[in-house]
Structures are given as structure tokens and as C-alpha cells.
Scaffold this motif. Structure first.
Motif, PDB file in Angstrom:
ATOM      1  N   ALA A  82     -11.263  47.527  14.853  1.00 58.04           N
ATOM      2  CA  ALA A  82     -12.278  48.480  14.371  1.00 58.04           C
ATOM      3  C   ALA A  82     -11.666  49.406  13.220  1.00 58.04           C
ATOM      4  N   ALA A  83     -10.351  49.513  13.300  1.00 55.59           N
ATOM      5  CA  ALA A  83      -9.600  50.460  12.370  1.00 55.59           C
ATOM      6  C   ALA A  83      -9.364  49.722  10.979  1.00 55.59           C
ATOM      7  N   ASP A  86     -12.826  49.883   9.317  1.00 58.19           N
ATOM      8  CA  ASP A  86     -13.088  51.062   8.689  1.00 58.19           C
ATOM      9  C   ASP A  86     -12.199  51.268   7.513  1.00 58.19           C
ATOM     10  N   ARG A  89     -13.993  49.676   4.598  1.00 54.89           N
ATOM     11  CA  ARG A  89     -15.251  50.473   4.308  1.00 54.89           C
ATOM     12  C   ARG A  89     -16.448  49.316   4.832  1.00 54.89           C
ATOM     13  N   PRO A  91     -18.370  49.411   7.850  1.00 54.07           N
ATOM     14  CA  PRO A  91     -18.685  50.135   9.039  1.00 54.07           C
ATOM     15  C   PRO A  91     -19.819  49.340  10.016  1.00 54.07           C
ATOM     16  N   HIS A 113     -16.817  48.885  21.255  1.00 57.75           N
ATOM     17  CA  HIS A 113     -17.127  49.428  20.357  1.00 57.75           C
ATOM     18  C   HIS A 113     -18.775  48.476  20.299  1.00 57.75           C
ATOM     19  N   ARG A 116     -20.930  48.541  17.090  1.00 57.71           N
ATOM     20  CA  ARG A 116     -20.624  47.842  15.769  1.00 57.71           C
ATOM     21  C   ARG A 116     -20.441  46.284  16.157  1.00 57.71           C
TER      22      ARG A 116
END
Length: 270
Positions: A82-83, A86, A89, A91, A113, A116
Motif C-alpha cells: 500500500a505504501a 501511495d 501516486r 491509489p 486493504h 484498494r
């Protein structure tokens, strides 16, 4: 770098992570198995890039990424994915593909998540019905890694060990030397392997409290390679996850190298 894009790094938890992004369209994340590198997905990328934004990354202590800042956990690996998205960019919902031990990480991402996650593909994923976590294994692995690294074993034998373990290795020799001659990768693989049981046990506990999103497309792409027992375990995993089961035959464990079209088909829903 033999046609590879210029290395790009994003910082997650203070650790520089090597990432490569190709293509355009909905996001697809490719997570490698133990001791492997971003370039092991290379045969799959041309099949996906016309249809997907393909993200490859090296976990800490793998490929070109820096060493880990702490012990591996299944929650930490899910949050790492997830990071990284992020930091890039990206998402929106992603199809997450996990090979071998990274199947644990990909499944955990889908559970932790769910908003996502567009789809989940497990490529000859690790399966542990009764995992055992060793409290002493990580310390032993660190000591062994330090001893062998000081003796120059990774520099002397790392690329040879890679060639012996990967059949018909298509990776450019220069990349293999660059990655596998380092004590960083050697020690990273030892450490991750030592924590395998704990990560597997954590995933089993996570399944009890964090269900997969309803209706999530899940595919278990197995490589039985003549093993009826492995085929049964992979089918059992598919039933437990409510997944579609597919067998990549003929193929060894490194399905992305032996049958890249099968991996691409599972991602694209062919």
C-alpha cells in the motif's frame, strides 16, 4: 543495464525500495518470492503492459532495495504494498499478484486493504496448514549470514547459486552479478526464510478476523509439476479462498519464467 529502465527508488518506512513501473491502465502489482528480484517478472511484463500499469518492486534485502529496518510480518508486507502504491501516486484499486511466499503478502493486502484490491492472483503460492514459528531461527539466520558474508561467500558463490536454482535463467548475467554477489541480498533471503513460519501463522490468524472482500476475483495459479500432493494443497487453498483454480502445466515453481502467458492470462481474466 541491458534494456532495463533506470533504477527508481521510493522511501517506505525510511528504507529505499527499488521499483519499476511499465505500461498504462489499471494497476497490477507483481510481488516476488523469496530471494527473487524485480527482473524475474520480465517475461510477463510485455504481456501485461499494453493493458495494465505494471508495478514491480524489491522487498528490503532483495534486488536493489536496502536492507530491512525490522522483522518481516505479514501485516507489514501488506502495508508495504500500500505504501509503495501511495509513493507512486497510484491509489486506485490494484490487482495484486503474489508468487510463492509473496502469496501470503498479497492475500494479506486484500484482507487489510479491501477497498484498494481489484483482484488477487496467487502464483504457486506458499501454503502452510499448520505453520510453526521458531523464536530462535531469526537470530541463527543473522549469525549465519554475518559469518558467511565475512567469509566472502555471497561474492564468490551468489551468482552460481542463482544459476543452479533457476532453470534456464533468462536474466542478464550482469544483473545477476549485480544483485546476487551482495551480502545484503544473501542476508535478506536468510532472514526472510527464518521468519517464514511466523509470517504464515500470522496470515492464518488474519483470515479469522479480516475476510476477503465479497465478490473479489481470486485466482490460484498452481504449478503441480507432477506432484499430486502439491496439487491437492493448492486446490484446498483455492476452495478456502473461494478462488478459481488453474494449473500451469508444464511449469516449475517459477511460473513467471516457465509460463508467462499463464500468469498474464490469470491477471487479465483470459
Amino acid at each position: 543495464m541491458n534494456g532495463e529502465p533506470r533504477p527508481r527508488f521510493v522511501r517506505v518506512g525510511g528504507v529505499p525500495h527499488h521499483v519499476v513501473v511499465d505500461g498504462d491502465g489499471p494497476v497490477c502489482v507483481l510481488a516476488t518470492g523469496l530471494g527473487l528480484s524485480w527482473f524475474d517478472w520480465a517475461p510477463v511484463v510485455p504481456l501485461l503492459a499494453p493493458h495494465r500499469t505494471v508495478v514491480r518492486f524489491d522487498r528490503p534485502g532483495h534486488g536493489l532495495s536496502a536492507p530491512a529496518a525490522g522483522p518481516a510480518t505479514v501485516t507489514g508486507e501488506a502495508d508495504r504494498i500500500a505504501a509503495i502504491l501511495d509513493a507512486l501516486r497510484l491509489p486506485g484499486p490494484a490487482t495484486v499478484v503474489g508468487h510463492s511466499i509473496a502469496g501470503f503478502h498479497a492475500e494479506a493486502f486484500a484482507r487489510l486493504h479491501p477497498a484498494r484490491t481489484a483482484a488477487l492472483v496467487l502464483v504457486d503460492s506458499s501454503v502452510e496448514e499448520r505453520p510453526r514459528a521458531s523464536r530462535t531461527a531469526p537470530a541463527r539466520a543473522r549469525a549465519l549470514g554475518a559469518l558467511l558474508s565475512a567469509a566472502g561467500v555471497p561474492a564468490a558463490l551468489g551468482p552460481l547459486a542463482r544459476r543452479l536454482s533457476v532453470r534456464h535463467d533468462p536474466a542478464p548475467p550482469a544483473l545477476v552479478r549485480r544483485v546476487y554477489r551482495t551480502s545484503r541480498v544473501f542476508r535478506g533471503a536468510l532472514d526472510e526464510n527464518a521468519r517464514y513460519g511466523a509470517v504464515a501463522a500470522e496470515l492464518l490468524a488474519l483470515r479469522e478476523r479480516a475476510p476477503l472482500p465479497p465478490g473479489l476475483p481470486v485466482t490460484v495459479l498452481a504449478a503441480p509439476d507432477g506432484s499430486a500432493r502439491w496439487a491437492r494443497r493448492q486446490r484446498a487453498l483455492a476452495r478456502r479462498l473461494g478462488a478459481r483454480y488453474e494449473a500451469a502445466e508444464p511449469s516449475g515453481h517459477l511460473v513467471m519464467l516457465d509460463r508467462p502467458e499463464a500468469v498474464a492470462g490469470a491477471v487479465l481474466g483470459d
